[in-house]
Design a protein around this motif. Structure first.
Motif, mmCIF file in Angstrom:
data_model
loop_
_atom_site.group_PDB
_atom_site.id
_atom_site.type_symbol
_atom_site.label_atom_id
_atom_site.label_comp_id
_atom_site.label_asym_id
_atom_site.label_seq_id
_atom_site.Cartn_x
_atom_site.Cartn_y
_atom_site.Cartn_z
ATOM 1 N N VAL A 155 44.227 56.447 32.862
ATOM 2 C CA VAL A 155 43.810 58.484 32.852
ATOM 3 C C VAL A 155 42.725 59.000 31.959
ATOM 4 O O VAL A 155 41.675 58.949 32.305
ATOM 5 N N TRP A 159 38.585 59.682 32.518
ATOM 6 C CA TRP A 159 38.020 61.789 31.203
ATOM 7 C C TRP A 159 36.861 60.715 30.497
ATOM 8 O O TRP A 159 36.571 61.337 30.795
ATOM 9 N N PHE A 183 43.734 59.676 41.329
ATOM 10 C CA PHE A 183 42.960 61.305 41.194
ATOM 11 C C PHE A 183 42.842 62.099 42.525
ATOM 12 O O PHE A 183 42.158 61.095 43.455
ATOM 13 N N TYR A 186 39.455 65.251 39.900
ATOM 14 C CA TYR A 186 39.498 64.851 38.751
ATOM 15 C C TYR A 186 40.927 64.744 38.259
ATOM 16 O O TYR A 186 41.238 65.033 36.609
ATOM 17 N N ARG A 187 41.251 65.179 39.434
ATOM 18 C CA ARG A 187 43.911 65.334 38.528
ATOM 19 C C ARG A 187 43.835 64.232 39.046
ATOM 20 O O ARG A 187 44.388 64.456 40.275
ATOM 21 N N VAL A 188 45.105 64.456 37.854
ATOM 22 C CA VAL A 188 46.681 63.346 38.753
ATOM 23 C C VAL A 188 46.574 63.315 39.560
ATOM 24 O O VAL A 188 47.196 64.470 39.606
#
Length: 273
Positions: A155, A159, A183, A186-188
């Motif tokens: 992660v 980022w 992802f 842009y979010r896990v």
């Protein structure tokens, strides 16, 4: 007092450090200290150390001068003494290499995704966030770690590197674990992310390791059409094996072995300036 801000990827095989002045890497073999009747030099990273009163040898010297020095501490959590030594020696090496002070240090370090919990993050911070007295090859240094952040491996690499599209998968190939992170925008997405409890020093053949990664990630629901970004020390060697299934797989960055360290530095620089 100038603050030294670093991202540290304290891996089982190599420790990678990134900061304002550049990067550094060393073999993270660690063993107990022992008397040597014949003094040999095995690498520029040979280190005989005392960390908070505990003696040992580290780097290339530990690989050759110890029966168990070539092995790491496998398993998911990094909240143990080996990590403390690796982080402190990484800071020491960076300070010496670039001629900077370690009196005020802020760092971000990594934990495998699967153990990125509040309890284990607190344990890592408690272990590292203090003043440490170390001696390396006869040179004394006090390292004051003022701030500690903990980011999930894989992660952090994502980022810290600019991406054209925030919907992708990341495969972070380590020596003891492989982090498989998904992802969306842009979010896990946690339901199809995991840490695989093996790596390049557990399964040494790249083709066999790739089969394990492909089987376990497809079990998570990954598609062969997914955009997959690969990082870690063996990313370049692993790329063609994973491309056999994931045709859109590419290296996450130009220096994929430093991807986590650079990502951690980016996070640290944004948090601790």
């Amino acid at each position: 007092m100038n603050k030294l801000i670093l991202g540290i990827d304290a891996g089982n095989y190599e420790g990678k450090t990134a900061g304002l002045y550049g990067v550094d890497a060393w073999y993270t073999n660690i063993s107990a200290s022992k008397e040597r009747k014949v003094i040999e030099v095995f690498g520029e990273d040979d280190m005989e150390f005392v960390v908070n009163g505990r003696k040992g040898i580290a780097g290339s010297i530990a690989k050759y001068e110890s029966r168990f020095g070539s092995k790491g501490m496998y398993g998911a959590s990094k909240a143990h003494w080996y990590t403390e030594v690796r982080v402190l020696l990484s800071i020491y090496r960076y300070a010496v290499k670039y001629g900077v002070s370690a009196n005020n240090v802020s760092i971000v370090v990594g934990q495998p995704y699967v153990v990125h919990t509040d309890a284990l993050k607190a344990e890592l911070k408690s272990m590292l966030q203090k003043s440490h007295a170390i001696t390396v090859n006869g040179e004394n240094m006090t390292i004051n770690i003022e701030e500690v952040g903990v980011a999930p491996e894989g992660v952090g690499a994502f980022w810290g590197n600019t991406q054209e599209n925030g919907t992708c998968k990341v495969v972070d190939v380590g020596s003891g674990t492989v982090n498989a992170i998904s992802f969306e925008d842009y979010r896990v997405t946690n339901y199809n992310s995991n840490t695989l409890n093996y790596g390049t020093e557990v399964i040494t053949e790249m083709d066999e390791l790739a089969i394990g990664i492909i089987q376990d990630t497809t079990a998570l629901g990954w598609s062969s059409a997914d955009r997959v970004l690969i990082c870690g020390g063996s990313a370049t060697e692993m790329l063609p094996h994973l491309q056999a299934h994931y045709g859109k797989a590419v290296l996450l960055s130009a220096q994929p072995k430093y991807a986590n360290a650079v990502g951690f530095y980016t996070l640290a620089n944004g948090s601790f300036r």
